[in-house]
Design a protein around this motif. Structure first.
Motif, PDB file in Angstrom:
ATOM      1  N   UNK A  35       0.848  -1.184   0.000  1.00  0.00           N
ATOM      2  CA  UNK A  35       0.000   0.000   0.000  1.00  0.00           C
ATOM      3  C   UNK A  35       0.886   1.237   0.000  1.00  0.00           C
ATOM      4  N   UNK A  36       0.787   2.035  -1.059  1.00  0.00           N
ATOM      5  CA  UNK A  36       1.587   3.258  -1.154  1.00  0.00           C
ATOM      6  C   UNK A  36       0.977   4.353  -0.293  1.00  0.00           C
ATOM      7  N   UNK A  37       1.749   5.370  -0.010  1.00  0.00           N
ATOM      8  CA  UNK A  37       1.294   6.493   0.801  1.00  0.00           C
ATOM      9  C   UNK A  37       0.402   7.391  -0.059  1.00  0.00           C
ATOM     10  N   UNK A  38      -0.908   7.364   0.222  1.00  0.00           N
ATOM     11  CA  UNK A  38      -1.865   8.113  -0.585  1.00  0.00           C
ATOM     12  C   UNK A  38      -1.612   9.613  -0.495  1.00  0.00           C
ATOM     13  N   UNK A  39      -1.300  10.091   0.702  1.00  0.00           N
ATOM     14  CA  UNK A  39      -1.044  11.516   0.890  1.00  0.00           C
ATOM     15  C   UNK A  39       0.147  12.002   0.092  1.00  0.00           C
ATOM     16  N   UNK A  40       1.237  11.243   0.138  1.00  0.00           N
ATOM     17  CA  UNK A  40       2.432  11.617  -0.623  1.00  0.00           C
ATOM     18  C   UNK A  40       2.167  11.576  -2.120  1.00  0.00           C
TER      19      UNK A  40
ATOM     20  N   UNK B  63       5.417  13.647 -13.691  1.00  0.00           N
ATOM     21  CA  UNK B  63       4.505  13.916 -12.587  1.00  0.00           C
ATOM     22  C   UNK B  63       3.045  13.770 -12.996  1.00  0.00           C
ATOM     23  N   UNK B  64       2.744  13.940 -14.275  1.00  0.00           N
ATOM     24  CA  UNK B  64       1.371  13.696 -14.738  1.00  0.00           C
ATOM     25  C   UNK B  64       1.010  12.224 -14.556  1.00  0.00           C
ATOM     26  N   UNK B  65       1.983  11.333 -14.744  1.00  0.00           N
ATOM     27  CA  UNK B  65       1.758   9.904 -14.498  1.00  0.00           C
ATOM     28  C   UNK B  65       1.352   9.687 -13.042  1.00  0.00           C
ATOM     29  N   UNK B  66       2.035  10.378 -12.123  1.00  0.00           N
ATOM     30  CA  UNK B  66       1.711  10.240 -10.706  1.00  0.00           C
ATOM     31  C   UNK B  66       0.294  10.723 -10.402  1.00  0.00           C
ATOM     32  N   UNK B  67      -0.180  11.690 -11.176  1.00  0.00           N
ATOM     33  CA  UNK B  67      -1.553  12.146 -10.965  1.00  0.00           C
ATOM     34  C   UNK B  67      -2.533  11.002 -11.217  1.00  0.00           C
ATOM     35  N   UNK B  68      -2.383  10.325 -12.329  1.00  0.00           N
ATOM     36  CA  UNK B  68      -3.299   9.235 -12.656  1.00  0.00           C
ATOM     37  C   UNK B  68      -3.158   8.073 -11.673  1.00  0.00           C
TER      38      UNK B  68
ATOM     39  N   UNK C 265      11.159  26.347 -10.649  1.00  0.00           N
ATOM     40  CA  UNK C 265      10.959  27.192  -9.470  1.00  0.00           C
ATOM     41  C   UNK C 265       9.876  28.229  -9.698  1.00  0.00           C
ATOM     42  N   UNK C 266       9.853  28.826 -10.878  1.00  0.00           N
ATOM     43  CA  UNK C 266       8.824  29.819 -11.186  1.00  0.00           C
ATOM     44  C   UNK C 266       7.445  29.160 -11.226  1.00  0.00           C
ATOM     45  N   UNK C 267       7.347  28.016 -11.898  1.00  0.00           N
ATOM     46  CA  UNK C 267       6.054  27.328 -12.023  1.00  0.00           C
ATOM     47  C   UNK C 267       5.501  26.938 -10.658  1.00  0.00           C
ATOM     48  N   UNK C 268       6.304  26.237  -9.875  1.00  0.00           N
ATOM     49  CA  UNK C 268       5.841  25.749  -8.578  1.00  0.00           C
ATOM     50  C   UNK C 268       5.730  26.892  -7.574  1.00  0.00           C
TER      51      UNK C 268
ATOM     52  N   UNK D 117       0.016  16.670  -7.455  1.00  0.00           N
ATOM     53  CA  UNK D 117      -0.281  18.106  -7.524  1.00  0.00           C
ATOM     54  C   UNK D 117       0.837  18.862  -8.230  1.00  0.00           C
ATOM     55  N   UNK D 118       2.078  18.411  -8.030  1.00  0.00           N
ATOM     56  CA  UNK D 118       3.207  19.032  -8.739  1.00  0.00           C
ATOM     57  C   UNK D 118       3.042  18.819 -10.241  1.00  0.00           C
ATOM     58  N   UNK D 119       2.599  17.624 -10.613  1.00  0.00           N
ATOM     59  CA  UNK D 119       2.367  17.351 -12.029  1.00  0.00           C
ATOM     60  C   UNK D 119       1.312  18.264 -12.621  1.00  0.00           C
ATOM     61  N   UNK D 120       0.241  18.510 -11.858  1.00  0.00           N
ATOM     62  CA  UNK D 120      -0.812  19.408 -12.326  1.00  0.00           C
ATOM     63  C   UNK D 120      -0.251  20.816 -12.500  1.00  0.00           C
ATOM     64  N   UNK D 121       0.577  21.251 -11.551  1.00  0.00           N
ATOM     65  CA  UNK D 121       1.197  22.583 -11.652  1.00  0.00           C
ATOM     66  C   UNK D 121       2.028  22.703 -12.922  1.00  0.00           C
TER      67      UNK D 121
END
Length: 574
Positions: free
Chosen positions: A51-56, A287-292, A239-242, A62-66
């Motif tokens: 079971x992976x850490x859902x919060x992490x 990071x978009x992969x991590x979103x899905x 840095x600017x994006x995030x 969220x970084x991927x969405x940014x």
């Protein structure tokens, strides 16, 4: 597992399983993102094993969405956004209202109270930015008029959801009171104060970005580029994006996604914007992969077996109800059928804002956990089906037009912008240039034609652009140039030349075929960004093809030679 390796374990497991399931999905002719979603289910708390850490995972997503929204901002200028405001703003607002009414109505039939029904309906009303952008990029539609309308529509939806997320806690007491629970409802004055503060914060952020960010961010990127360091440039972009996204959320209560989007729009003013987009692309994809994966981790498989009828109703609202509402609205604004179908397919899913709103609704005790599970299940199904919907847009359009007289009537309906005014000077309609597309390239071509007093007619899908051109006294027609009736309105039969200023090889073939059928001797000029496509277009003898990189190199070479020839006498004398 030691606490200090939880992050590493989450990332390693998510990427590893996403690659495996993504490959399997690709082999089965399914979108890879379906595999990413399955990878998330495998490592979720609802399934046995690791079971992976859902919060992490959620924070990494969220970084991927940014980064993804930052990249969209780099390619989507404020002018593009304003060019679709007349359809995006009312369309998004009405579509949210329709979807909320459908979702809320179904929830009340299930016996839920008013507060739960409203929150549930809102969860179903907003589409996923990540899914939409992935689908548009995969189809090469991101820079098209249809893509601009879809993205502009979604930006308005995001703004509305930002307002909802801020207002919901303040209105929770009122909604609970109407739901029959004992709760102290806030006074009307408190509600209006909260609304005013929220609108003031969003307005302040937009003004700050337009006034300060538009000047500061491009300069900051220029200072970093002057160092000549590749690492510093990549770091500066991220840095600017995030940083802007985080600052927007902390200071103005604006979503991370919206903050990053505006940061990208302001960075577009920089001469290094294309390089910034290229540098951030690998991180955006990762990071978009991590979103899905994170979406899959939130899915509760038991809801499929425990509440199949409710789940079917929710999926029908998302896939059918929202799509029909969006298609009807776009057609109401007199846009072509393919635009309506593209926008409809774009919005036939739900995503990140739905998850956030559902979580807030449960936390405020406005919506039962069953509602959150249904939202997540519907999101998973709609995201997986979205690529198939996009693939069906063009076949469905052809099928409908071939079998429905009403659909053909919609394509040829009485639209003042779909035909040239009777007062149009006849000198513009003989031996003229038919210019398809009025973007950055088309605009420059039109300016050169006007300068040399050469007649031309613009064919453009964006009705607002056509309206603006007519106010300037330029002959313009609204519609899709792949439709014979549109080219006929451009008087293609009497034209001397067809100039296609949009880089879409698929549409180009159809346009040229129609043009040469109506005018066999017409000259054709095409543009493309792909060397392989350019070679293919030349082999098919579709017309004179201009490749962007070749023309840039030719222009630079001409300038270099001219400058060297100017200095040659001085060097010879020395």
């Amino acid at each position: 597992m030691p606490h200090d390796v939880t992050l590493i374990a989450t990332i390693a497991t998510a990427f590893g399983l996403a690659m495996v399931f993504g490959l399997l999905a690709a082999r089965l002719k399914l979108p890879p993102l379906v595999g990413y979603l399955l990878a998330g289910i495998v490592v979720s708390p609802a399934t046995p094993g690791f079971v992976a850490d859902v919060g992490l995972a959620g924070q990494l997503a969220e970084i991927g969405v940014m980064l993804l929204m930052f990249g969209v901002g780099l390619h989507f200028s404020l002018a593009d956004l304003m060019s679709v405001k007349k359809i995006a703003v009312p369309g998004a607002v009405v579509q949210i209202a329709v979807a909320t009414a459908l979702g809320g109505g179904v929830a009340m039939l299930w016996g839920w109270d008013l507060g739960a029904a409203i929150v549930f309906g809102l969860c179903l009303s907003v589409a996923s930015t990540v899914v939409l952008l992935r689908a548009l990029e995969a189809k090469g539609l991101l820079k098209s008029v249809n893509g601009q309308i879809a993205v502009g529509w979604l930006v308005v939806e995001d703004l509305v959801m930002v307002l909802v997320l801020v207002l919901l806690p303040a209105l929770a007491g009122v909604l609970k009171a109407h739901g029959g629970e004992a709760a102290v409802a806030p006074q009307a004055g408190e509600i209006w104060t909260t609304v005013g503060i929220t609108l003031a914060k969003v307005t302040a952020f937009v003004v700050l970005m337009l006034v300060v960010g538009r000047r500061l961010l491009p300069k900051l990127l220029w200072w970093v580029a002057r160092t000549g360091s590749q690492e510093l440039f990549t770091l500066g972009v991220v840095a600017i994006a995030v940083g802007v996204a985080f600052g927007a959320a902390m200071l103005f209560d604006v979503s991370f996604a919206l903050g990053a989007f505006f940061a990208g729009m302001m960075m577009r003013e920089s001469e290094f914007s294309h390089r910034a987009a290229d540098e951030s692309l690998p991180l955006r994809d990762a990071f978009a992969v991590l979103f899905f994966v994170s979406v899959g981790m939130l899915f509760e498989p038991a809801v499929v077996f425990q509440q199949p009828v409710k789940l079917l109703a929710v999926v029908a609202i998302v896939l059918i109800g929202k799509t029909v509402a969006a298609v009807a609205l776009v057609l109401l604004f007199r846009y072509p059928l393919n635009t309506a179908l593209t926008v409809g397919a774009s919005l036939a899913q739900i995503g990140e804002f739905s998850f956030i709103l559902a979580g807030l609704g449960v936390a405020l005790e406005l919506m039962p956990r069953e509602g959150q599970s249904l939202v997540l299940a519907a999101a998973l199904i709609s995201i997986a089906a979205n690529a198939a919907l996009f693939s069906a847009v063009e076949p469905l359009r052809r099928w409908v037009l071939a079998r429905s007289a009403f659909a053909r009537q919609l394509e040829m309906r009485d639209d003042p912008l779909a035909e040239l005014p009777t007062s149009t000077d006849r000198k513009l309609l003989s031996g003229q240039v038919v210019l398809v597309g009025y973007g950055r390239v088309g605009r420059r071509i039109a300016a050169a034609l006007r300068e040399h007093q050469l007649p031309f007619v613009v064919v453009e899908q964006n009705r607002e652009t056509v309206d603006a051109l007519r106010r300037e006294g330029i002959a313009a027609v609204s519609g899709d140039a792949m439709t014979p009736e549109v080219l006929v309105q451009g008087h293609i039969a009497e034209a001397a030349m067809l100039v296609v200023a949009i880089p879409d090889a698929v549409d180009v073939r159809k346009m040229v075929e129609i043009a040469r059928t109506l005018n066999p001797g017409i000259a054709v000029v095409l543009r493309t960004h792909n060397e392989e496509e350019a070679d293919l277009l030349r082999k098919e003898s579709l017309g004179t093809v201009f490749l962007g990189e070749h023309e840039l190199a030719r222009g630079m070479t001409s300038h270099i030679l001219d400058r060297l020839q100017e200095t040659a006498p001085a060097r010879g004398a020395a």
